[in-house]
Design an enzyme around this catalytic site. Structure first.
Site, short mmCIF file in Angstrom:
data_model
loop_
_atom_site.label_atom_id
_atom_site.label_comp_id
_atom_site.label_asym_id
_atom_site.label_seq_id
_atom_site.Cartn_x
_atom_site.Cartn_y
_atom_site.Cartn_z
CG ASP A 20 -0.17 0.19 2.55
OD1 ASP A 20 1.08 0.27 2.53
OD2 ASP A 20 -0.82 0.26 3.59
CG ASP A 71 -3.26 2.40 5.37
OD1 ASP A 71 -4.44 2.15 5.05
OD2 ASP A 71 -2.46 1.53 5.77
CG ASP A 110 1.47 3.15 4.70
OD1 ASP A 110 0.39 2.66 5.06
OD2 ASP A 110 2.42 2.46 4.25
#
Ligand code: TTP
Ligand code: MN
Ligand code: MN
Ligand code: MN
Length: 394
Positions: free
Chosen positions: A204, A318, A206
Protein backbone atom coordinates in the site's frame (compact mmCIF):
# COMPACT_ATOMS: atom_id res chain seq x y z
CA UNK A 1 38.43 -23.40 18.06
CA UNK A 2 36.03 -21.24 16.03
CA UNK A 3 37.71 -20.13 12.83
CA UNK A 4 37.75 -16.34 13.21
CA UNK A 5 37.70 -15.77 9.45
CA UNK A 6 34.43 -17.71 9.24
CA UNK A 7 32.72 -15.66 11.91
CA UNK A 8 30.10 -13.44 10.25
CA UNK A 9 29.70 -10.95 13.08
CA UNK A 10 31.29 -10.65 16.51
CA UNK A 11 28.60 -8.66 18.34
CA UNK A 12 25.00 -8.34 17.27
CA UNK A 13 22.71 -6.51 19.74
CA UNK A 14 19.55 -8.40 20.61
CA UNK A 15 16.90 -5.71 19.98
CA UNK A 16 16.21 -4.92 16.33
CA UNK A 17 15.99 -1.21 17.23
CA UNK A 18 19.68 -1.32 18.25
CA UNK A 19 20.70 -2.57 14.81
CA UNK A 20 21.03 -1.00 11.37
CA UNK A 21 19.03 -3.13 8.95
CA UNK A 22 19.20 -2.02 5.32
CA UNK A 23 17.28 -3.55 2.42
CA UNK A 24 20.46 -5.37 1.38
CA UNK A 25 20.12 -8.90 2.75
CA UNK A 26 22.95 -11.44 2.46
CA UNK A 27 20.90 -14.28 3.92
CA UNK A 28 17.66 -14.38 1.93
CA UNK A 29 17.55 -18.19 1.74
CA UNK A 30 17.25 -18.31 5.53
CA UNK A 31 15.16 -15.17 6.04
CA UNK A 32 12.65 -16.21 3.32
CA UNK A 33 12.24 -19.60 5.03
CA UNK A 34 11.82 -18.10 8.51
CA UNK A 35 9.47 -15.37 7.22
CA UNK A 36 7.21 -17.96 5.64
CA UNK A 37 7.00 -19.85 8.93
CA UNK A 38 6.30 -16.55 10.71
CA UNK A 39 3.52 -15.78 8.26
CA UNK A 40 2.03 -19.26 8.73
CA UNK A 41 2.13 -18.84 12.52
CA UNK A 42 0.47 -15.39 12.30
CA UNK A 43 -2.23 -16.73 10.00
CA UNK A 44 -2.80 -19.57 12.48
CA UNK A 45 -3.29 -17.27 15.48
CA UNK A 46 0.08 -18.26 16.96
CA UNK A 47 1.52 -14.78 17.41
CA UNK A 48 4.20 -15.85 19.90
CA UNK A 49 5.74 -18.26 17.40
CA UNK A 50 5.34 -15.68 14.67
CA UNK A 51 7.36 -13.11 16.60
CA UNK A 52 10.08 -15.66 17.40
CA UNK A 53 10.54 -16.43 13.68
CA UNK A 54 10.40 -12.70 12.80
CA UNK A 55 13.11 -11.90 15.38
CA UNK A 56 15.35 -14.68 14.08
CA UNK A 57 14.89 -13.53 10.48
CA UNK A 58 15.55 -9.89 11.43
CA UNK A 59 18.79 -10.80 13.20
CA UNK A 60 20.01 -12.62 10.06
CA UNK A 61 19.03 -9.61 7.88
CA UNK A 62 21.43 -7.45 9.91
CA UNK A 63 24.47 -9.64 9.16
CA UNK A 64 26.94 -8.32 6.59
CA UNK A 65 27.80 -11.63 4.92
CA UNK A 66 26.11 -14.96 4.16
CA UNK A 67 25.99 -17.67 6.80
CA UNK A 68 27.61 -20.82 5.42
CA UNK A 69 28.18 -22.84 8.58
CA UNK A 70 26.15 -23.30 11.78
CA UNK A 71 29.27 -22.54 13.83
CA UNK A 72 29.07 -18.95 12.63
CA UNK A 73 25.84 -18.54 14.55
CA UNK A 74 27.44 -19.19 17.93
CA UNK A 75 26.87 -16.29 20.28
CA UNK A 76 24.31 -14.59 18.02
CA UNK A 77 21.03 -13.53 19.70
CA UNK A 78 17.39 -14.21 18.75
CA UNK A 79 17.88 -17.78 17.51
CA UNK A 80 15.60 -20.29 19.22
CA UNK A 81 15.84 -24.04 18.78
CA UNK A 82 13.15 -24.12 16.12
CA UNK A 83 14.74 -21.38 14.00
CA UNK A 84 18.16 -23.06 14.33
CA UNK A 85 16.69 -26.36 13.05
CA UNK A 86 15.27 -24.53 10.03
CA UNK A 87 18.64 -22.88 9.28
CA UNK A 88 20.45 -26.21 9.71
CA UNK A 89 18.03 -27.90 7.31
CA UNK A 90 18.59 -25.18 4.69
CA UNK A 91 22.39 -25.40 5.10
CA UNK A 92 22.43 -29.19 4.79
CA UNK A 93 19.67 -29.78 2.24
CA UNK A 94 19.29 -26.50 0.38
CA UNK A 95 15.72 -26.11 1.68
CA UNK A 96 13.72 -26.55 4.87
CA UNK A 97 11.37 -29.55 4.79
CA UNK A 98 9.01 -27.75 7.17
CA UNK A 99 8.83 -24.74 4.86
CA UNK A 100 8.28 -26.92 1.79
CA UNK A 101 5.56 -28.90 3.61
CA UNK A 102 3.85 -25.66 4.75
CA UNK A 103 3.94 -24.13 1.25
CA UNK A 104 2.28 -27.23 -0.21
CA UNK A 105 -0.39 -27.54 2.46
CA UNK A 106 -3.97 -26.85 1.39
CA UNK A 107 -4.56 -24.96 4.62
CA UNK A 108 -1.71 -22.50 4.10
CA UNK A 109 -2.62 -21.98 0.46
CA UNK A 110 -6.25 -21.30 1.38
CA UNK A 111 -5.24 -18.91 4.20
CA UNK A 112 -3.07 -16.96 1.74
CA UNK A 113 -5.79 -16.72 -0.92
CA UNK A 114 -8.53 -15.69 1.52
CA UNK A 115 -6.50 -13.21 3.60
CA UNK A 116 -5.35 -11.77 0.26
CA UNK A 117 -8.83 -10.21 0.19
CA UNK A 118 -8.68 -6.71 1.73
CA UNK A 119 -10.85 -6.79 4.87
CA UNK A 120 -10.36 -10.50 5.57
CA UNK A 121 -8.18 -11.37 8.56
CA UNK A 122 -6.84 -14.67 9.83
CA UNK A 123 -9.90 -15.38 12.01
CA UNK A 124 -12.43 -14.94 9.19
CA UNK A 125 -10.31 -17.00 6.78
CA UNK A 126 -10.00 -19.76 9.38
CA UNK A 127 -13.79 -19.86 9.84
CA UNK A 128 -14.39 -20.09 6.08
CA UNK A 129 -11.77 -22.84 5.67
CA UNK A 130 -13.52 -24.91 8.36
CA UNK A 131 -16.65 -24.66 6.18
CA UNK A 132 -14.68 -25.98 3.20
CA UNK A 133 -14.13 -22.64 1.46
CA UNK A 134 -10.61 -22.64 0.00
CA UNK A 135 -10.89 -20.43 -3.07
CA UNK A 136 -12.38 -17.13 -4.23
CA UNK A 137 -14.82 -19.04 -6.43
CA UNK A 138 -16.01 -21.15 -3.47
CA UNK A 139 -16.43 -17.98 -1.44
CA UNK A 140 -18.48 -16.31 -4.17
CA UNK A 141 -20.63 -19.43 -4.53
CA UNK A 142 -21.23 -19.62 -0.77
CA UNK A 143 -24.10 -17.88 0.97
CA UNK A 144 -21.77 -15.61 2.95
CA UNK A 145 -22.59 -11.94 2.97
CA UNK A 146 -19.42 -9.92 2.78
CA UNK A 147 -19.01 -6.55 4.48
CA UNK A 148 -18.31 -3.43 2.43
CA UNK A 149 -14.52 -3.71 2.81
CA UNK A 150 -14.50 -7.37 1.78
CA UNK A 151 -16.74 -6.70 -1.23
CA UNK A 152 -14.31 -4.03 -2.41
CA UNK A 153 -11.40 -6.35 -1.62
CA UNK A 154 -12.86 -9.14 -3.74
CA UNK A 155 -13.76 -6.80 -6.58
CA UNK A 156 -10.21 -5.41 -6.79
CA UNK A 157 -8.44 -8.62 -5.76
CA UNK A 158 -5.92 -8.79 -8.62
CA UNK A 159 -4.94 -5.12 -8.47
CA UNK A 160 -4.56 -5.15 -4.69
CA UNK A 161 -2.35 -8.24 -4.79
CA UNK A 162 -0.01 -6.69 -7.32
CA UNK A 163 2.80 -4.77 -5.57
CA UNK A 164 2.58 -0.97 -5.63
CA UNK A 165 5.63 0.68 -7.22
CA UNK A 166 7.38 3.81 -5.92
CA UNK A 167 6.25 5.65 -9.09
CA UNK A 168 2.62 4.78 -8.32
CA UNK A 169 3.18 5.84 -4.71
CA UNK A 170 4.54 9.21 -5.88
CA UNK A 171 1.60 9.70 -8.27
CA UNK A 172 -0.81 9.08 -5.41
CA UNK A 173 1.23 11.44 -3.23
CA UNK A 174 0.61 14.23 -5.75
CA UNK A 175 -3.14 13.59 -5.70
CA UNK A 176 -3.23 13.50 -1.89
CA UNK A 177 -1.18 16.71 -1.73
CA UNK A 178 -3.61 18.45 -4.10
CA UNK A 179 -6.55 17.31 -1.96
CA UNK A 180 -4.96 18.41 1.31
CA UNK A 181 -3.83 21.80 -0.05
CA UNK A 182 -7.32 22.51 -1.40
CA UNK A 183 -9.00 21.96 1.96
CA UNK A 184 -6.27 23.19 4.36
CA UNK A 185 -3.47 25.30 2.85
CA UNK A 186 -0.30 25.06 4.94
CA UNK A 187 -0.88 21.45 5.95
CA UNK A 188 2.08 19.09 5.54
CA UNK A 189 2.14 15.62 4.01
CA UNK A 190 4.81 13.00 4.69
CA UNK A 191 5.28 9.65 2.98
CA UNK A 192 5.50 6.99 5.71
CA UNK A 193 5.54 3.16 5.85
CA UNK A 194 7.75 1.04 3.64
CA UNK A 195 8.39 3.71 0.98
CA UNK A 196 9.90 6.01 3.61
CA UNK A 197 12.28 3.15 4.43
CA UNK A 198 13.38 3.12 0.79
CA UNK A 199 11.46 0.04 -0.35
CA UNK A 200 10.90 -0.10 -4.12
CA UNK A 201 7.46 -1.72 -3.81
CA UNK A 202 4.82 -2.08 -1.12
CA UNK A 203 1.38 -3.53 -0.43
CA UNK A 204 0.00 0.00 0.00
CA UNK A 205 1.02 3.67 0.24
CA UNK A 206 0.96 5.41 3.64
CA UNK A 207 0.77 9.17 4.34
CA UNK A 208 0.90 11.22 7.53
CA UNK A 209 -0.77 14.63 7.47
CA UNK A 210 -0.28 17.44 10.01
CA UNK A 211 -0.43 21.24 10.29
CA UNK A 212 2.26 23.40 11.97
CA UNK A 213 -0.42 25.14 14.08
CA UNK A 214 -1.80 22.78 16.74
CA UNK A 215 -5.54 22.24 16.35
CA UNK A 216 -5.81 23.28 12.69
CA UNK A 217 -5.72 19.59 11.72
CA UNK A 218 -8.97 18.79 13.59
CA UNK A 219 -11.68 17.55 11.25
CA UNK A 220 -9.33 17.51 8.27
CA UNK A 221 -9.86 13.91 7.14
CA UNK A 222 -13.56 14.11 6.17
CA UNK A 223 -12.76 17.19 4.05
CA UNK A 224 -9.86 15.45 2.29
CA UNK A 225 -12.03 12.38 1.69
CA UNK A 226 -14.88 14.51 0.27
CA UNK A 227 -12.47 16.23 -2.12
CA UNK A 228 -11.05 12.89 -3.29
CA UNK A 229 -14.54 11.39 -3.65
CA UNK A 230 -15.81 14.36 -5.65
CA UNK A 231 -12.94 13.88 -8.11
CA UNK A 232 -13.62 10.14 -8.41
CA UNK A 233 -10.34 9.01 -6.84
CA UNK A 234 -11.83 6.68 -4.21
CA UNK A 235 -13.16 3.18 -4.83
CA UNK A 236 -13.54 2.53 -1.08
CA UNK A 237 -12.83 4.39 2.14
CA UNK A 238 -13.42 3.96 5.83
CA UNK A 239 -12.61 6.93 8.03
CA UNK A 240 -12.13 6.50 11.75
CA UNK A 241 -12.17 9.62 13.88
CA UNK A 242 -9.58 10.48 16.51
CA UNK A 243 -10.39 8.69 19.76
CA UNK A 244 -7.24 9.74 21.60
CA UNK A 245 -8.68 12.64 23.61
CA UNK A 246 -11.71 10.70 24.82
CA UNK A 247 -9.75 7.66 25.99
CA UNK A 248 -9.55 7.01 29.72
CA UNK A 249 -6.65 4.60 29.96
CA UNK A 250 -3.90 7.18 29.39
CA UNK A 251 -2.35 8.05 26.05
CA UNK A 252 0.80 5.92 26.24
CA UNK A 253 -1.00 2.81 27.43
CA UNK A 254 -3.48 1.99 24.70
CA UNK A 255 -5.51 -1.21 25.03
CA UNK A 256 -3.88 -2.52 21.84
CA UNK A 257 -1.08 -1.57 19.47
CA UNK A 258 -3.62 0.22 17.30
CA UNK A 259 -3.26 3.95 17.73
CA UNK A 260 -6.17 6.37 17.85
CA UNK A 261 -5.41 8.98 15.23
CA UNK A 262 -7.98 10.15 12.75
CA UNK A 263 -7.32 7.83 9.84
CA UNK A 264 -8.62 6.57 6.55
CA UNK A 265 -8.14 3.11 5.09
CA UNK A 266 -8.88 3.45 1.41
CA UNK A 267 -8.69 2.00 -2.07
CA UNK A 268 -7.62 4.58 -4.64
CA UNK A 269 -8.56 4.57 -8.30
CA UNK A 270 -5.28 5.57 -9.89
CA UNK A 271 -5.71 6.58 -13.56
CA UNK A 272 -3.02 5.25 -15.90
CA UNK A 273 -2.19 8.76 -17.16
CA UNK A 274 -1.59 10.05 -13.57
CA UNK A 275 0.58 7.03 -12.88
CA UNK A 276 2.72 7.51 -15.97
CA UNK A 277 3.16 11.20 -15.25
CA UNK A 278 6.08 12.72 -17.13
CA UNK A 279 7.00 9.44 -18.84
CA UNK A 280 3.81 9.65 -20.87
CA UNK A 281 5.52 9.89 -24.27
CA UNK A 282 7.59 6.74 -23.77
CA UNK A 283 4.47 4.72 -23.13
CA UNK A 284 2.26 6.38 -25.73
CA UNK A 285 1.47 3.09 -27.45
CA UNK A 286 0.31 1.51 -24.19
CA UNK A 287 -1.83 4.53 -23.46
CA UNK A 288 -3.44 4.35 -26.89
CA UNK A 289 -4.30 0.68 -26.58
CA UNK A 290 -5.77 1.33 -23.15
CA UNK A 291 -8.26 3.82 -24.50
CA UNK A 292 -9.36 1.76 -27.52
CA UNK A 293 -13.16 1.97 -27.32
CA UNK A 294 -13.72 -1.76 -27.85
CA UNK A 295 -11.64 -2.50 -24.77
CA UNK A 296 -13.04 0.25 -22.60
CA UNK A 297 -16.59 -0.90 -23.30
CA UNK A 298 -15.69 -4.17 -21.58
CA UNK A 299 -14.35 -2.48 -18.46
CA UNK A 300 -16.34 -4.29 -15.79
CA UNK A 301 -15.93 -7.90 -16.94
CA UNK A 302 -13.74 -10.38 -15.05
CA UNK A 303 -11.61 -11.28 -18.08
CA UNK A 304 -10.87 -7.66 -18.86
CA UNK A 305 -9.92 -7.01 -15.25
CA UNK A 306 -7.58 -9.98 -15.18
CA UNK A 307 -5.91 -8.83 -18.38
CA UNK A 308 -5.68 -5.39 -16.75
CA UNK A 309 -6.98 -3.55 -19.77
CA UNK A 310 -8.84 -0.89 -17.82
CA UNK A 311 -7.35 2.62 -17.81
CA UNK A 312 -6.84 2.71 -14.05
CA UNK A 313 -5.57 0.59 -11.21
CA UNK A 314 -6.81 0.04 -7.64
CA UNK A 315 -4.23 0.83 -4.93
CA UNK A 316 -4.51 0.56 -1.14
CA UNK A 317 -3.77 3.88 0.56
CA UNK A 318 -3.62 4.68 4.29
CA UNK A 319 -4.00 8.28 5.47
CA UNK A 320 -3.32 9.36 9.06
CA UNK A 321 -3.79 12.81 10.61
CA UNK A 322 -1.70 13.83 13.63
CA UNK A 323 -1.58 17.06 15.65
CA UNK A 324 1.87 18.66 15.37
CA UNK A 325 2.59 18.00 19.08
CA UNK A 326 2.45 14.23 18.42
CA UNK A 327 3.94 14.34 14.92
CA UNK A 328 7.38 12.89 15.78
CA UNK A 329 5.77 9.95 17.60
CA UNK A 330 3.33 9.34 14.76
CA UNK A 331 6.15 9.53 12.21
CA UNK A 332 8.28 7.05 14.15
CA UNK A 333 5.32 4.75 14.79
CA UNK A 334 4.13 4.67 11.17
CA UNK A 335 7.49 4.32 9.43
CA UNK A 336 7.96 0.69 10.53
CA UNK A 337 9.01 -1.93 9.93
CA UNK A 338 6.42 -3.66 12.07
CA UNK A 339 9.12 -5.64 13.85
CA UNK A 340 11.25 -2.52 14.36
CA UNK A 341 8.23 -0.83 16.00
CA UNK A 342 7.51 -3.82 18.20
CA UNK A 343 11.16 -3.93 19.28
CA UNK A 344 11.20 -0.18 20.07
CA UNK A 345 8.21 -0.65 22.39
CA UNK A 346 9.79 -3.75 23.97
CA UNK A 347 13.07 -1.86 24.50
CA UNK A 348 11.22 1.09 26.04
CA UNK A 349 9.26 -1.10 28.44
CA UNK A 350 11.85 -3.71 29.41
CA UNK A 351 15.05 -1.70 29.36
CA UNK A 352 13.91 1.86 30.19
CA UNK A 353 10.63 1.49 32.14
CA UNK A 354 9.00 3.74 29.54
CA UNK A 355 5.82 3.34 27.48
CA UNK A 356 6.10 4.28 23.80
CA UNK A 357 3.13 4.68 21.47
CA UNK A 358 2.50 6.55 18.21
CA UNK A 359 1.16 9.40 20.37
CA UNK A 360 3.66 9.84 23.20
CA UNK A 361 6.50 8.54 25.38
CA UNK A 362 5.84 8.13 29.09
CA UNK A 363 8.64 7.70 31.65
CA UNK A 364 7.27 5.45 34.42
CA UNK A 365 10.21 6.22 36.75
CA UNK A 366 9.76 10.00 36.58
CA UNK A 367 5.98 9.69 36.13
CA UNK A 368 5.94 12.14 33.26
CA UNK A 369 5.60 12.42 29.50
CA UNK A 370 8.79 13.13 27.54
CA UNK A 371 8.27 15.63 24.73
CA UNK A 372 9.90 15.35 21.34
CA UNK A 373 9.65 17.27 18.09
CA UNK A 374 11.86 14.92 16.05
CA UNK A 375 12.57 11.19 15.76
CA UNK A 376 16.15 11.90 16.84
CA UNK A 377 14.89 13.22 20.19
CA UNK A 378 12.79 10.12 20.77
CA UNK A 379 15.77 7.81 20.14
CA UNK A 380 17.79 9.99 22.54
CA UNK A 381 15.08 9.75 25.26
CA UNK A 382 15.18 5.97 24.81
CA UNK A 383 18.98 5.86 25.13
CA UNK A 384 19.29 4.47 21.60
CA UNK A 385 21.60 5.46 18.78
CA UNK A 386 19.55 7.19 16.04
CA UNK A 387 18.62 4.77 13.25
CA UNK A 388 17.46 6.46 10.00
CA UNK A 389 14.37 5.09 8.18
CA UNK A 390 16.45 3.29 5.51
CA UNK A 391 18.06 1.23 8.29
CA UNK A 392 14.79 0.25 10.02
CA UNK A 393 14.10 -2.60 7.60
CA UNK A 394 14.16 -5.28 10.30
P1 TTP B 1 2.06 -1.14 6.67
O1 TTP B 1 1.60 -0.24 5.60
O2 TTP B 1 1.17 -2.28 6.99
O3 TTP B 1 3.50 -1.77 6.36
P2 TTP B 1 4.73 -1.24 5.51
O4 TTP B 1 4.43 0.09 4.90
O5 TTP B 1 5.92 -1.32 6.39
O6 TTP B 1 4.88 -2.36 4.41
P3 TTP B 1 4.26 -2.37 2.94
O7 TTP B 1 5.30 -1.80 2.05
O8 TTP B 1 3.97 -3.80 2.64
O9 TTP B 1 3.01 -1.55 2.97
O10 TTP B 1 2.27 -0.34 8.01
C1 TTP B 1 3.13 0.77 8.10
C2 TTP B 1 3.43 1.12 9.52
O11 TTP B 1 2.27 1.64 10.17
C3 TTP B 1 3.87 -0.07 10.36
O12 TTP B 1 5.06 0.27 11.01
C4 TTP B 1 2.84 -0.25 11.40
C5 TTP B 1 2.15 1.08 11.44
N1 TTP B 1 0.73 0.94 11.76
C6 TTP B 1 0.26 1.49 12.94
O13 TTP B 1 1.02 2.08 13.70
N2 TTP B 1 -1.05 1.36 13.24
C7 TTP B 1 -1.91 0.70 12.43
O14 TTP B 1 -3.10 0.60 12.75
C8 TTP B 1 -1.40 0.15 11.20
C9 TTP B 1 -2.29 -0.58 10.25
C10 TTP B 1 -0.07 0.30 10.91
MN1 MN C 1 25.93 -5.51 3.99
MN1 MN D 1 2.66 0.40 3.81
MN1 MN E 1 -0.42 0.73 5.57
Amino acid sequence: QVDESKEVESIVPSYACQRRTTLENHNTVFTDALSLLAENAELSDEDGRGVAFRRAAAMLKALHSPVTDLLQLRGLPCLGGHSLRVIKDVLENGASSEVEFTKQSERFKALKVLTGIFGVGAKTAERWIREGIHSLQQLQDSAHTLNRAQQAGLEHYDDLNQPVTKAEGDAIGEIVAKAVMSVLPGAQITLIGGFRRGKLTGHDVDFLITHPEEGREVGLMPKVVSWLESKGFLLYQKTTRNSYLESKDGPARPSSNMDRFERCFSIFKLPEDEKQGTKQTETLTDTCSLTTPSLVKDEGSESTKRANLKPWRAVRVDLVVSPISQFAFALLGWTGSKLFERELRRWAGHEKAMSLSSHALYDNTQSKYLRASSEEEIFAHLGLEYIPPSERNA
